[in-house]
Design a protein around this motif. Structure first.
Motif: not given
Length: 215
Positions: A162-168
């Motif tokens: 849903h928000c690629a920049w918070i992956d992981g």
């Protein structure tokens, strides 16, 4: 004499504050507490606030008067315990940094809204988490601004769906801390009252309240 707990509920109705207050009240009574329930933050100005063992705020968003937050903060600093869950404690009184300083965090997002995610136990040696291992959860996965002074007991890892920049990114879910002489416990689990039917969530909340309670 039994220990006393104060539950103050209100704010946004979508989090079912009244229903959640009833669940929390029942849990505390099972543990031998005398429970007082109020639906106004005016209760935080009562001089007898310091006589309680535990305060459980169940108020999403809303506002609070200066003398009310001062009364709550002073009670906790004097040794009264504070415990709560989800937005009912982690998204209350957004303009009050003194409140956020006390709680140790503030909700800022739940990407994807109600989703499936996993809760990872980081402190299996802590009595609050004893016997609880990693478990699945279906609710809002809370992204929060958190205090590095928190003692984190459980976390969750975000995916980039849903928000690629918070992956992981790893986010605290359950923590405990001190505020003056008072113990503070928080769990981001518990969007609505039905979530207390999840055994791990209910156990964590019950144990967290008992840990926070004075005496």
């Amino acid at each position: 004499m039994s220990k006393q707990a104060l539950i103050v509920w209100g704010g946004w109705p979508g989090h079912q504050p009244g229903e959640c207050a009833a669940v929390i009240g029942g849990m505390l009574r099972e543990e031998g507490f005398e429970v007082v329930t109020e639906n106004t933050t005016e209760a935080f100005t009562d001089p007898s606030l310091r006589d309680f063992s535990l305060i459980v705020p169940i108020v999403t968003m809303s506002t609070i008067e200066k003398e009310e937050i001062e009364g709550l903060s002073e009670a906790v600093r004097s040794g009264v315990g504070l415990a709560g869950f989800h937005g009912q404690m982690g998204d209350s009184f957004r303009n009050e940094v003194k409140y956020q300083f006390m709680v140790g965090g503030q909700w800022v997002a739940h990407p994807g809204n109600i989703i499936d995610y996993t809760v990872q136990v980081t402190r299996p040696d802590d009595p609050i988490m004893e016997g609880i291992t990693e478990f699945p959860y279906h609710s809002e996965q809370y992204y929060m601004h958190v205090d590095p002074n928190n003692e984190v007991l459980a976390t969750t890892t975000f995916r980039g769906d849903h928000c690629a920049w918070i992956d992981g990114h790893v986010m605290p879910v359950v923590w405990k801390r001190r505020h003056g002489e008072g113990r503070v416990f928080y769990s981001s689990l518990g969007h609505v009252a039905a979530e207390f039917e999840v055994p791990q969530m209910r156990t964590i909340m019950r144990r967290g309240m008992l840990w926070a309670a004075r005496g």
